[in-house]
Scaffold this motif. Structure first.
Motif: not given
Length: 349
Positions: A79-81, A103-110, A117-121
Motif C-alpha cells: 500500500i505504501s509503495y 526497484w530500490d524500495p523492493v530491495l528495502g522490503l527484503i 524502507l523508503y516507502v514507509n520507515q
C-alpha cells in the motif's frame, strides 16, 4: 476477553507514535515520547503472548507469527509503495528520492531496515518483532530461569554494539531484536507470574505517575535523544531505565482510565493506524502543497501537527472498515469476527 488497561495502554502508545512523527511540537516532549513509546509496544506484545504458544512446535509457532506479522508487513508495504510512486517527487526529501529507481524500495522490503524502507520507515517494527518472538521461543527452551535471565540481559547489552562492530545493520533488525527481547520478555514474565498488579489507591497512582514523569524528564535531559529504530541509545543504562520508567507510567495511567470505546477502538486497530499514518501524513502534505499552494513549512506548526494526528485517525476509519471486511488476512485474521492487534504474536502492533 479484552483487558481494559491493555486497550488503554495501546491507545496511549499509538497516540504517542503519531505525536512523535509530527513536526511543530517541542523537542523536549519528543525526546520524552521517544524514550519509551516503542519499548512499550514490545512490552505489551510480550505480555499478550500466551504461554501455550511456547509449547507448540517450531513450525506451528513460526507459521502463526508469519501470518500475524510478516503478512501485514508486506501488505502495508505494498500500500505504501503504491502511494510512494506517484508522490515521491513532491516530498520534502524529493532530492533524495529522485535518485532512487522503482526497484530500490523492493530491495528495502527484503532488507527490512528503516534506512532502506523508503516507502514507509515505521514498517521496521514488524520484522523486528518477528525476530524477537522467534528469539524468545528459543530462549524459552532453556531449562534454567537464571540462565534465561542472563541470556536476555546479555543480548540487551550486546545488541546495540553489533552495528558498530560490523559497520552495517543486520537484515530484519536482528540486532535490534536483542534490545526488543528485553522488553518483550519483561512483559511476558510479568503476565505469567502475575506480578503486574498495581495498588488500587488512585491518589497513590497519581503520585507515582508524577514522580515517574519527573524522573523521566531528568533522564531525557541527561541522556538526550534516543531512537530505538535508528539504534540511538545514548547511555545504555539510562536508555533502559528511561524506557522502564515510561512503561510503568503508561501502565499506571492506563489503570486510571475507565473502560471506554475510544481507547478500545484505537487499541483494536493499532495494526492499521500504525503503518498507515505515515501514508496519510504524506498525502496530507501533498494535498496542502498542490491544492492549497501552502509551503511545505506549514506542517511545522503545532496547529497542523494536531490536524495531522486527528486527520490520520479519521482517515484510518474507512481503511479499517475495508481491511477488516474484505481483506482480514492483511492483519493476520482468518475471518471477520476474530480480533487482532499488532502483536497477535502474543504488537506493533
Amino acid at each position: 476477553m479484552r483487558i481494559p488497561w491493555i486497550d488503554n495502554a495501546r491507545a496511549i502508545g499509538i497516540l504517542f507514535v503519531l505525536y512523535g512523527h509530527t513536526a511543530g511540537f517541542g523537542f523536549l516532549s519528543k525526546e520524552f515520547v521517544y524514550s519509551f513509546h516503542m519499548p512499550l509496544f514490545f512490552f505489551l506484545s510480550g505480555y499478550l503472548l500466551k504461554p501455550k504458544y511456547l509449547y507448540e512446535s517450531f513450525n506451528s509457532y513460526v507459521t502463526k507469527h508469519f501470518k500475524s506479522l510478516v503478512i501485514p508487513y508486506v501488505s502495508f508495504w505494498l500500500i505504501s509503495y503504491a502511494c510512494w510512486l506517484p508522490t515521491k517527487a513532491l516530498r520534502s526529501h524529493a532530492d533524495q528520492y529522485a535518485e532512487l529507481s522503482s526497484w530500490d524500495p523492493v530491495l528495502g522490503l527484503i532488507y527490512g531496515v528503516y534506512t532502506k524502507l523508503y516507502v514507509n520507515q515505521v514498517l521496521w517494527f514488524f520484522p523486528c518483532l518477528f525476530c524477537a518472538v522467534l528469539l524468545f521461543y528459543s530462549i524459552s527452551k532453556i531449562k534454567s530461569n537464571h540462565l534465561i535471565l542472563l541470556t536476555i540481559i546479555s543480548l540487551g547489552i550486546i545488541g546495540p554494539y553489533i552495528p558498530e562492530l560490523i559497520s552495517f545493520r543486520l537484515p530484519w533488525n536482528v540486532e535490534l531484536s536483542f534490545v526488543a527481547i528485553v522488553f518483550f520478555s519483561l512483559g511476558h514474565y510479568l503476565c505469567r507470574y502475575k506480578i503486574s498488579r498495581v495498588v488500587n489507591r488512585i491518589k497513590f497512582k497519581m503520585f507515582i505517575c508524577a514522580a515517574l514523569v519527573g524522573l523521566l524528564f531528568i533522564i531525557v535531559s541527561v541522556n538526550g535523544w534516543v531512537n530505538m529504530n535508528r539504534m540511538i541509545f545514548g547511555n545504555l543504562a539510562l536508555f533502559y531505565l528511561g524506557a522502564f520508567c515510561g512503561i510503568v507510567f503508561v501502565i499506571l495511567l492506563s489503570h486510571m482510565i475507565p473502560k471506554n470505546y475510544v481507547t478500545k477502538w484505537l487499541s483494536l486497530n493499532t495494526i492499521v493506524i500504525f503503518p498507515m499514518h505515515v501514508v496519510f501524513f504524506n498525502l496530507f502534505t501533498v494535498i496542502g502543497f498542490i491544492f492549497f499552494l501552502i509551503d511545505y513549512s506549514f506542517k511545522n506548526s503545532s496547529f497542523f501537527g494536531i490536524v495531522y494526528i486527528v486527520g490520520a485517525i479519521l482517515a484510518s476509519m474507512p481503511a479499517v472498515y475495508i481491511i477488516r471486511r474484505y481483506f482480514p488476512w492483511m492483519i493476520g485474521q482468518g475471518g471477520r469476527k476474530k480480533e487482532t492487534l499488532i502483536p497477535k504474536a502474543t504488537m506493533m502492533r
